[in-house]
Design a protein around this motif. Structure first.
Motif, PDB file in Angstrom:
ATOM      1  N   HIS A  28       0.873  -1.181   0.000  1.00 41.98           N
ATOM      2  CA  HIS A  28       0.000   0.000   0.000  1.00 41.98           C
ATOM      3  C   HIS A  28       0.907   1.228   0.000  1.00 41.98           C
ATOM      4  CE1 HIS A  28      -3.639   2.351   0.700  1.00 41.98           C
ATOM      5  NE2 HIS A  28      -2.900   3.088   1.518  1.00 41.98           N
ATOM      6  N   ALA A  72       1.831   4.754   0.710  1.00 42.91           N
ATOM      7  CA  ALA A  72       1.348   5.742   1.672  1.00 42.91           C
ATOM      8  C   ALA A  72       2.314   6.928   1.716  1.00 42.91           C
ATOM      9  CB  ALA A  72       1.207   5.103   3.051  1.00 42.91           C
ATOM     10  N   ARG A  76     -13.516   9.326   0.114  1.00 40.62           N
ATOM     11  CA  ARG A  76     -12.230   8.622   0.220  1.00 40.62           C
ATOM     12  C   ARG A  76     -12.441   7.113   0.081  1.00 40.62           C
ATOM     13  NH1 ARG A  76      -8.349  12.528   1.844  1.00 40.62           N
ATOM     14  NH2 ARG A  76      -9.360  14.447   1.160  1.00 40.62           N
ATOM     15  N   HIS A  77     -11.529   6.507  -0.668  1.00 40.73           N
ATOM     16  CA  HIS A  77     -11.580   5.071  -0.924  1.00 40.73           C
ATOM     17  C   HIS A  77     -10.155   4.529  -1.005  1.00 40.73           C
ATOM     18  CE1 HIS A  77     -15.856   5.091  -2.070  1.00 40.73           C
ATOM     19  NE2 HIS A  77     -15.602   6.244  -2.668  1.00 40.73           N
ATOM     20  N   LYS A  78     -10.060   3.219  -1.075  1.00 45.42           N
ATOM     21  CA  LYS A  78      -8.794   2.553  -1.366  1.00 45.42           C
ATOM     22  C   LYS A  78      -8.814   2.187  -2.851  1.00 45.42           C
ATOM     23  CE  LYS A  78      -6.435  -1.782  -0.333  1.00 45.42           C
ATOM     24  NZ  LYS A  78      -6.446  -2.972   0.541  1.00 45.42           N
ATOM     25  N   CYS A  88      -3.374   2.266  -3.018  1.00 47.65           N
ATOM     26  CA  CYS A  88      -3.116   3.582  -2.448  1.00 47.65           C
ATOM     27  C   CYS A  88      -4.458   4.182  -2.073  1.00 47.65           C
ATOM     28  CB  CYS A  88      -2.361   4.483  -3.436  1.00 47.65           C
ATOM     29  SG  CYS A  88      -3.339   4.995  -4.857  1.00 47.65           S
ATOM     30  N   ASP A  89      -4.415   5.316  -1.404  1.00 44.50           N
ATOM     31  CA  ASP A  89      -5.651   6.007  -1.072  1.00 44.50           C
ATOM     32  C   ASP A  89      -6.134   6.781  -2.294  1.00 44.50           C
ATOM     33  OD1 ASP A  89      -5.652   5.083   1.552  1.00 44.50           O
ATOM     34  OD2 ASP A  89      -4.368   6.720   2.228  1.00 44.50           O
ATOM     35  N   ASP A 144      -3.460   9.358  -4.038  1.00 47.57           N
ATOM     36  CA  ASP A 144      -2.455   9.884  -3.105  1.00 47.57           C
ATOM     37  C   ASP A 144      -1.152   9.109  -3.320  1.00 47.57           C
ATOM     38  OD1 ASP A 144      -1.429  11.460  -1.072  1.00 47.57           O
ATOM     39  OD2 ASP A 144      -2.083  10.097   0.517  1.00 47.57           O
TER      40      ASP A 144
END
Length: 168
Positions: free
Chosen positions: A50, A52, A87-89, A141-142, A163
């Motif tokens: 992921h 970040a 907001r999501h993944k 990622c976000d 992001d």
């Protein structure tokens, strides 16, 4: 005599043009591409990493969202007349089988395709994957679904932003 010569030149020019057009090599038909919406990659498994590192900037935009506008509108959720910021993944899938772009990276949110990274962003992500020794891996990622505010009586378009820091 001059008229006959002019007539002969015109006839020869027309014959030459006829044979040039009739005898030109035939062009090969373009290879068939999948019809609109018929090609969608499918992510398999869980993301191995992921990302970040974007610092909450959400400055990498997903392209091609117009094909997925209904999905993106649903992901924006209920936000009334104000601008959405849901907001999501996101899942990032290097898409080696893409018939249009050989270094494509597909983007999925909530299990649904929402578009692709721009070619320069896709290349930068693939370089990062290679440096991490996970080339071709599914990562995440976000993401933020933004837009959709009402302006002058019309709802504006939505966009998906990631992001990610792809400057490295």
């Amino acid at each position: 005599m001059a008229e006959a010569l002019n007539l002969a030149i015109i006839v020869v020019a027309l014959l030459a043009l006829f044979f040039l057009l009739k005898g030109r090599p035939k062009t090969r038909p373009l290879p068939e591409r999948p019809g609109a919406g018929s090609y969608t990659p499918v992510p398999a498994g869980e993301p191995v990493l992921h990302w970040a590192d974007g610092g909450g900037q959400f400055d990498v935009e997903v392209l091609g969202e117009s094909r997925y506008r209904d999905t993106i509108r649903a992901l924006a959720g209920d936000h009334g007349d104000a601008r959405a910021d849901a907001r999501h993944k996101a899942l990032l899938l290097p898409d080696d089988a893409n018939p249009y772009e050989d270094k494509a990276v597909a983007v999925f949110v909530a299990g649904e395709m929402v578009g692709y990274l721009a070619p320069k962003d896709a290349l930068a992500l693939r370089q990062r994957l290679t440096r991490q020794d996970i080339p071709g891996a599914l990562t995440s990622c976000d993401a933020a679904v933004r837009g959709g505010a009402v302006w002058e009586g019309k709802r504006l378009a939505y966009a998906v932003w990631l992001d990610l820091d792809l400057r490295n």
